[in-house]
Motif scaffolding. Structure first.
Motif, PDB file in Angstrom:
ATOM      1  N   THR A 149      32.335  38.082  13.742  1.00 54.04           N
ATOM      2  CA  THR A 149      30.899  38.322  13.831  1.00 54.04           C
ATOM      3  C   THR A 149      30.133  37.350  12.937  1.00 54.04           C
ATOM      4  O   THR A 149      28.957  37.104  13.159  1.00 54.04           O
ATOM      5  N   THR A 150      30.825  36.820  11.943  1.00 47.81           N
ATOM      6  CA  THR A 150      30.176  35.901  11.013  1.00 47.81           C
ATOM      7  C   THR A 150      31.003  34.623  10.878  1.00 47.81           C
ATOM      8  O   THR A 150      32.215  34.698  10.678  1.00 47.81           O
ATOM      9  N   MET A 151      30.344  33.512  11.019  1.00 46.97           N
ATOM     10  CA  MET A 151      30.962  32.208  10.763  1.00 46.97           C
ATOM     11  C   MET A 151      30.068  31.452   9.789  1.00 46.97           C
ATOM     12  O   MET A 151      28.869  31.710   9.704  1.00 46.97           O
ATOM     13  N   PHE A 152      30.664  30.539   9.091  1.00 44.34           N
ATOM     14  CA  PHE A 152      29.938  29.775   8.082  1.00 44.34           C
ATOM     15  C   PHE A 152      30.118  28.289   8.353  1.00 44.34           C
ATOM     16  O   PHE A 152      31.192  27.846   8.764  1.00 44.34           O
ATOM     17  N   TRP A 153      29.076  27.530   8.091  1.00 40.44           N
ATOM     18  CA  TRP A 153      29.132  26.074   8.232  1.00 40.44           C
ATOM     19  C   TRP A 153      28.920  25.427   6.867  1.00 40.44           C
ATOM     20  O   TRP A 153      27.953  25.739   6.153  1.00 40.44           O
ATOM     21  N   SER A 196      29.226  12.917   7.188  1.00 37.84           N
ATOM     22  CA  SER A 196      29.877  13.826   6.250  1.00 37.84           C
ATOM     23  C   SER A 196      31.049  14.504   6.946  1.00 37.84           C
ATOM     24  O   SER A 196      31.324  14.261   8.116  1.00 37.84           O
ATOM     25  N   PHE A 197      31.722  15.343   6.204  1.00 34.24           N
ATOM     26  CA  PHE A 197      32.807  16.169   6.731  1.00 34.24           C
ATOM     27  C   PHE A 197      32.234  17.572   6.899  1.00 34.24           C
ATOM     28  O   PHE A 197      31.791  18.176   5.918  1.00 34.24           O
ATOM     29  N   TYR A 198      32.191  18.061   8.118  1.00 30.89           N
ATOM     30  CA  TYR A 198      31.623  19.375   8.409  1.00 30.89           C
ATOM     31  C   TYR A 198      32.765  20.359   8.656  1.00 30.89           C
ATOM     32  O   TYR A 198      33.640  20.133   9.498  1.00 30.89           O
ATOM     33  N   ILE A 199      32.752  21.440   7.922  1.00 30.89           N
ATOM     34  CA  ILE A 199      33.825  22.436   8.003  1.00 30.89           C
ATOM     35  C   ILE A 199      33.224  23.794   8.324  1.00 30.89           C
ATOM     36  O   ILE A 199      32.201  24.180   7.742  1.00 30.89           O
ATOM     37  N   CYS A 200      33.868  24.506   9.235  1.00 34.29           N
ATOM     38  CA  CYS A 200      33.417  25.863   9.523  1.00 34.29           C
ATOM     39  C   CYS A 200      34.461  26.846   9.006  1.00 34.29           C
ATOM     40  O   CYS A 200      35.619  26.493   8.768  1.00 34.29           O
ATOM     41  N   SER A 201      34.037  28.061   8.809  1.00 36.49           N
ATOM     42  CA  SER A 201      34.976  29.146   8.528  1.00 36.49           C
ATOM     43  C   SER A 201      34.542  30.359   9.326  1.00 36.49           C
ATOM     44  O   SER A 201      33.371  30.504   9.678  1.00 36.49           O
ATOM     45  N   ALA A 202      35.504  31.189   9.625  1.00 38.84           N
ATOM     46  CA  ALA A 202      35.236  32.402  10.391  1.00 38.84           C
ATOM     47  C   ALA A 202      35.759  33.591   9.605  1.00 38.84           C
ATOM     48  O   ALA A 202      36.860  33.546   9.052  1.00 38.84           O
ATOM     49  N   ARG A 203      34.961  34.616   9.575  1.00 34.15           N
ATOM     50  CA  ARG A 203      35.347  35.810   8.810  1.00 34.15           C
ATOM     51  C   ARG A 203      35.963  36.850   9.734  1.00 34.15           C
ATOM     52  O   ARG A 203      35.351  37.261  10.722  1.00 34.15           O
ATOM     53  N   ASP A 204      37.186  37.244   9.407  1.00 30.49           N
ATOM     54  CA  ASP A 204      37.865  38.309  10.152  1.00 30.49           C
ATOM     55  C   ASP A 204      37.470  39.625   9.495  1.00 30.49           C
ATOM     56  O   ASP A 204      37.916  39.902   8.379  1.00 30.49           O
ATOM     57  N   PRO A 205      36.663  40.441  10.157  1.00 34.51           N
ATOM     58  CA  PRO A 205      36.189  41.674   9.527  1.00 34.51           C
ATOM     59  C   PRO A 205      37.300  42.678   9.260  1.00 34.51           C
ATOM     60  O   PRO A 205      37.203  43.484   8.332  1.00 34.51           O
ATOM     61  N   ASP A 206      38.363  42.620  10.068  1.00 31.89           N
ATOM     62  CA  ASP A 206      39.462  43.579   9.879  1.00 31.89           C
ATOM     63  C   ASP A 206      40.226  43.283   8.596  1.00 31.89           C
ATOM     64  O   ASP A 206      40.694  44.194   7.910  1.00 31.89           O
ATOM     65  N   ASP A 233      38.864  41.233   6.223  1.00 34.24           N
ATOM     66  CA  ASP A 233      37.867  40.849   5.222  1.00 34.24           C
ATOM     67  C   ASP A 233      38.271  39.539   4.554  1.00 34.24           C
ATOM     68  O   ASP A 233      38.286  39.419   3.327  1.00 34.24           O
ATOM     69  N   GLU A 234      38.605  38.571   5.390  1.00 29.37           N
ATOM     70  CA  GLU A 234      39.057  37.284   4.867  1.00 29.37           C
ATOM     71  C   GLU A 234      38.455  36.186   5.731  1.00 29.37           C
ATOM     72  O   GLU A 234      38.258  36.345   6.928  1.00 29.37           O
ATOM     73  N   GLN A 235      38.162  35.052   5.090  1.00 36.55           N
ATOM     74  CA  GLN A 235      37.651  33.884   5.800  1.00 36.55           C
ATOM     75  C   GLN A 235      38.766  32.899   6.060  1.00 36.55           C
ATOM     76  O   GLN A 235      39.596  32.655   5.186  1.00 36.55           O
ATOM     77  N   PHE A 236      38.729  32.301   7.234  1.00 36.67           N
ATOM     78  CA  PHE A 236      39.700  31.277   7.587  1.00 36.67           C
ATOM     79  C   PHE A 236      38.932  30.014   7.949  1.00 36.67           C
ATOM     80  O   PHE A 236      37.958  30.058   8.695  1.00 36.67           O
ATOM     81  N   PHE A 237      39.399  28.903   7.410  1.00 35.47           N
ATOM     82  CA  PHE A 237      38.682  27.653   7.576  1.00 35.47           C
ATOM     83  C   PHE A 237      39.243  26.825   8.720  1.00 35.47           C
ATOM     84  O   PHE A 237      40.456  26.824   8.974  1.00 35.47           O
ATOM     85  N   GLY A 238      38.333  26.117   9.376  1.00 36.70           N
ATOM     86  CA  GLY A 238      38.752  25.159  10.379  1.00 36.70           C
ATOM     87  C   GLY A 238      39.223  23.878   9.720  1.00 36.70           C
ATOM     88  O   GLY A 238      39.083  23.695   8.507  1.00 36.70           O
ATOM     89  N   PRO A 239      39.751  22.947  10.516  1.00 31.01           N
ATOM     90  CA  PRO A 239      40.286  21.698   9.983  1.00 31.01           C
ATOM     91  C   PRO A 239      39.226  20.659   9.667  1.00 31.01           C
ATOM     92  O   PRO A 239      39.539  19.616   9.100  1.00 31.01           O
TER      93      PRO A 239
END
Lengths: 115, 113
Positions: free
Chosen positions: A31-35, A90-100, A102-108
Protein backbone atom coordinates in the motif's frame (compact mmCIF):
# COMPACT_ATOMS: atom_id res chain seq x y z
CA UNK A 1 13.09 -12.40 1.17
CA UNK A 2 10.63 -10.28 -0.72
CA UNK A 3 11.54 -9.00 -4.15
CA UNK A 4 11.11 -5.51 -5.48
CA UNK A 5 12.01 -4.80 -9.09
CA UNK A 6 12.71 -1.59 -10.91
CA UNK A 7 12.61 -0.90 -14.62
CA UNK A 8 14.65 0.23 -16.36
CA UNK A 9 17.89 -0.44 -14.51
CA UNK A 10 19.51 2.42 -16.37
CA UNK A 11 18.42 5.07 -18.82
CA UNK A 12 20.12 7.81 -20.79
CA UNK A 13 18.00 10.60 -22.15
CA UNK A 14 18.28 14.03 -23.70
CA UNK A 15 17.66 17.16 -21.72
CA UNK A 16 14.01 18.18 -21.85
CA UNK A 17 12.57 14.71 -22.23
CA UNK A 18 10.54 12.80 -19.66
CA UNK A 19 11.53 9.48 -18.17
CA UNK A 20 9.30 6.96 -16.40
CA UNK A 21 10.67 4.53 -13.82
CA UNK A 22 8.62 1.60 -12.58
CA UNK A 23 8.75 -0.03 -9.16
CA UNK A 24 7.03 -3.36 -8.62
CA UNK A 25 6.59 -5.55 -5.59
CA UNK A 26 6.69 -9.08 -6.93
CA UNK A 27 5.41 -11.23 -4.10
CA UNK A 28 3.44 -8.97 -1.80
CA UNK A 29 0.99 -6.12 -1.98
CA UNK A 30 2.38 -2.75 -1.01
CA UNK A 31 0.00 0.00 0.00
CA UNK A 32 3.00 2.25 0.52
CA UNK A 33 6.08 2.67 -1.64
CA UNK A 34 8.88 5.15 -1.24
CA UNK A 35 11.06 6.89 -3.81
CA UNK A 36 14.63 7.89 -2.99
CA UNK A 37 17.35 9.69 -4.88
CA UNK A 38 21.04 9.03 -4.28
CA UNK A 39 23.84 11.17 -5.68
CA UNK A 40 27.37 9.75 -5.92
CA UNK A 41 29.01 9.12 -2.56
CA UNK A 42 25.93 10.34 -0.73
CA UNK A 43 23.14 8.79 1.26
CA UNK A 44 19.62 7.99 0.18
CA UNK A 45 17.34 11.00 0.31
CA UNK A 46 13.62 10.37 0.48
CA UNK A 47 11.76 12.18 -2.29
CA UNK A 48 8.20 11.07 -1.69
CA UNK A 49 5.89 8.53 -0.17
CA UNK A 50 3.63 6.84 -2.69
CA UNK A 51 0.24 5.73 -1.41
CA UNK A 52 -1.94 3.36 -3.39
CA UNK A 53 -5.09 5.07 -4.56
CA UNK A 54 -4.18 8.51 -3.28
CA UNK A 55 -1.80 11.36 -3.90
CA UNK A 56 1.85 11.00 -3.06
CA UNK A 57 3.35 12.88 -0.14
CA UNK A 58 6.43 14.81 -1.19
CA UNK A 59 9.36 15.77 1.00
CA UNK A 60 10.26 19.38 1.44
CA UNK A 61 12.11 20.75 -1.55
CA UNK A 62 10.94 18.08 -3.99
CA UNK A 63 8.88 19.49 -6.86
CA UNK A 64 5.72 17.44 -7.24
CA UNK A 65 5.11 18.74 -10.76
CA UNK A 66 8.54 17.64 -11.86
CA UNK A 67 8.57 14.24 -10.20
CA UNK A 68 5.19 12.72 -10.92
CA UNK A 69 4.26 9.68 -8.88
CA UNK A 70 1.46 7.28 -9.65
CA UNK A 71 0.56 4.32 -7.45
CA UNK A 72 -2.31 2.81 -9.38
CA UNK A 73 -2.14 -0.70 -8.00
CA UNK A 74 -0.90 -2.50 -4.92
CA UNK A 75 2.13 -3.80 -6.77
CA UNK A 76 3.18 -0.89 -8.98
CA UNK A 77 4.34 2.65 -8.44
CA UNK A 78 5.83 4.84 -11.15
CA UNK A 79 8.05 7.89 -10.95
CA UNK A 80 8.14 10.17 -13.98
CA UNK A 81 10.89 12.73 -14.19
CA UNK A 82 9.44 15.42 -16.42
CA UNK A 83 11.56 17.75 -18.55
CA UNK A 84 14.71 16.14 -17.26
CA UNK A 85 17.90 18.17 -16.96
CA UNK A 86 21.49 17.12 -16.32
CA UNK A 87 21.15 17.96 -12.62
CA UNK A 88 18.45 15.28 -12.39
CA UNK A 89 21.05 12.66 -13.22
CA UNK A 90 21.14 10.37 -10.21
CA UNK A 91 20.46 6.90 -8.87
CA UNK A 92 16.74 6.51 -8.14
CA UNK A 93 15.75 3.77 -5.71
CA UNK A 94 12.30 2.67 -4.66
CA UNK A 95 11.21 0.64 -1.68
CA UNK A 96 7.97 -1.12 -0.97
CA UNK A 97 6.51 -1.70 2.45
CA UNK A 98 5.06 -5.12 3.21
CA UNK A 99 2.33 -4.37 5.76
CA UNK A 100 2.18 -7.98 6.93
CA UNK A 101 5.84 -8.02 7.89
CA UNK A 102 6.07 -4.28 8.60
CA UNK A 103 9.29 -4.22 6.63
CA UNK A 104 10.56 -2.27 3.63
CA UNK A 105 12.25 -3.94 0.71
CA UNK A 106 14.38 -1.98 -1.70
CA UNK A 107 14.57 -2.22 -5.44
CA UNK A 108 17.89 -2.48 -7.29
CA UNK A 109 17.79 1.15 -8.39
CA UNK A 110 17.66 2.97 -11.71
CA UNK A 111 20.61 4.99 -12.98
CA UNK A 112 19.38 8.07 -14.83
CA UNK A 113 21.79 10.04 -16.97
CA UNK A 114 20.51 13.19 -18.63
CA UNK A 115 22.68 14.54 -21.42
CA UNK B 1 14.91 18.02 8.54
CA UNK B 2 15.64 15.06 10.71
CA UNK B 3 19.17 13.73 10.53
CA UNK B 4 21.10 10.72 11.59
CA UNK B 5 24.77 11.23 12.31
CA UNK B 6 26.70 8.17 11.22
CA UNK B 7 30.37 7.58 11.91
CA UNK B 8 32.95 6.91 10.83
CA UNK B 9 32.51 8.11 7.28
CA UNK B 10 34.96 5.52 5.97
CA UNK B 11 37.16 2.73 7.21
CA UNK B 12 40.05 0.85 5.67
CA UNK B 13 40.91 -2.28 7.59
CA UNK B 14 42.84 -5.51 7.31
CA UNK B 15 40.99 -8.75 6.69
CA UNK B 16 40.19 -10.44 10.00
CA UNK B 17 39.82 -7.23 11.97
CA UNK B 18 36.64 -6.23 13.76
CA UNK B 19 34.70 -3.15 12.70
CA UNK B 20 32.37 -0.87 14.60
CA UNK B 21 30.18 1.95 13.36
CA UNK B 22 27.40 3.91 14.98
CA UNK B 23 24.55 6.31 14.46
CA UNK B 24 23.17 8.97 16.73
CA UNK B 25 20.25 11.35 16.55
CA UNK B 26 18.59 14.03 18.61
CA UNK B 27 15.22 12.37 17.92
CA UNK B 28 13.69 9.22 19.33
CA UNK B 29 13.27 6.28 16.98
CA UNK B 30 10.94 3.30 17.13
CA UNK B 31 13.03 1.21 14.81
CA UNK B 32 16.69 1.10 13.88
CA UNK B 33 17.82 -0.68 10.73
CA UNK B 34 21.22 -1.43 9.28
CA UNK B 35 21.67 -1.84 5.52
CA UNK B 36 24.55 -2.70 3.20
CA UNK B 37 24.73 -1.27 -0.29
CA UNK B 38 26.99 -2.61 -3.02
CA UNK B 39 27.92 -0.35 -5.95
CA UNK B 40 25.06 0.18 -8.38
CA UNK B 41 22.55 -1.73 -6.28
CA UNK B 42 19.84 -1.02 -3.78
CA UNK B 43 20.36 -1.40 -0.02
CA UNK B 44 19.95 -4.81 1.55
CA UNK B 45 18.71 -5.16 5.11
CA UNK B 46 21.23 -6.66 7.52
CA UNK B 47 19.66 -6.25 10.93
CA UNK B 48 16.43 -4.74 12.27
CA UNK B 49 16.03 -3.54 15.86
CA UNK B 50 12.66 -2.80 17.43
CA UNK B 51 13.16 -2.43 21.18
CA UNK B 52 15.34 -0.15 23.25
CA UNK B 53 18.33 -2.09 24.53
CA UNK B 54 17.83 -4.87 22.02
CA UNK B 55 21.00 -6.65 20.93
CA UNK B 56 20.68 -8.71 17.76
CA UNK B 57 23.14 -10.80 15.79
CA UNK B 58 23.19 -11.99 12.21
CA UNK B 59 26.21 -14.16 11.64
CA UNK B 60 29.29 -12.01 12.17
CA UNK B 61 27.15 -8.90 12.53
CA UNK B 62 25.86 -7.58 15.82
CA UNK B 63 23.76 -4.48 16.33
CA UNK B 64 22.21 -2.79 19.32
CA UNK B 65 19.32 -0.39 19.80
CA UNK B 66 20.40 2.22 22.33
CA UNK B 67 18.57 2.55 25.63
CA UNK B 68 17.76 6.19 24.93
CA UNK B 69 16.29 5.23 21.51
CA UNK B 70 18.55 7.85 19.96
CA UNK B 71 21.47 5.70 18.89
CA UNK B 72 22.56 2.36 17.50
CA UNK B 73 25.78 0.60 16.65
CA UNK B 74 26.80 -2.14 14.25
CA UNK B 75 29.77 -4.43 14.78
CA UNK B 76 31.28 -6.72 12.18
CA UNK B 77 33.63 -9.35 13.51
CA UNK B 78 36.46 -11.03 11.64
CA UNK B 79 35.97 -9.00 8.46
CA UNK B 80 36.35 -10.62 5.06
CA UNK B 81 36.83 -9.05 1.62
CA UNK B 82 33.15 -9.42 0.70
CA UNK B 83 32.23 -7.11 3.59
CA UNK B 84 33.35 -4.26 1.37
CA UNK B 85 30.55 -1.81 0.68
CA UNK B 86 28.63 1.08 2.14
CA UNK B 87 26.76 0.54 5.38
CA UNK B 88 23.80 2.71 6.24
CA UNK B 89 21.86 3.06 9.42
CA UNK B 90 18.22 4.04 9.09
CA UNK B 91 15.60 4.87 11.62
CA UNK B 92 11.87 5.17 11.79
CA UNK B 93 10.72 8.02 13.97
CA UNK B 94 8.38 7.27 16.84
CA UNK B 95 6.06 9.95 15.44
CA UNK B 96 5.86 8.34 12.01
CA UNK B 97 2.95 6.10 11.03
CA UNK B 98 3.91 5.74 7.39
CA UNK B 99 7.04 3.68 7.77
CA UNK B 100 9.16 6.53 6.46
CA UNK B 101 12.87 5.94 7.06
CA UNK B 102 15.64 8.44 7.68
CA UNK B 103 19.09 7.36 6.56
CA UNK B 104 22.49 8.09 7.98
CA UNK B 105 25.28 9.39 5.76
CA UNK B 106 26.82 5.95 5.35
CA UNK B 107 30.11 4.28 6.28
CA UNK B 108 32.29 3.09 3.42
CA UNK B 109 34.17 -0.03 4.38
CA UNK B 110 37.23 -1.28 2.56
CA UNK B 111 38.91 -4.53 3.54
CA UNK B 112 42.47 -5.34 2.57
CA UNK B 113 43.03 -9.05 2.00
Amino acid sequence: GAVVSQHPSWVICKSGTSVKIECRSLDFQATTMFWYRQFPKQSLMLMATSNEGSKATYEQGVEKDKFLINHASLTLSTLTVTSAHPEDSSFYICSARDPDRDEQFFGPGTRLTVL
Amino acid sequence: GQQLNQSPQSMFIQEGEDVSMNCTSSSIFNTWLWYKQDPGEGPVLLIALYKAGELTSNGRLTAQFGITRKDSFLNISASIPSDVGIYFCAGQLRSSNTGKLIFGQGTTLQVKP
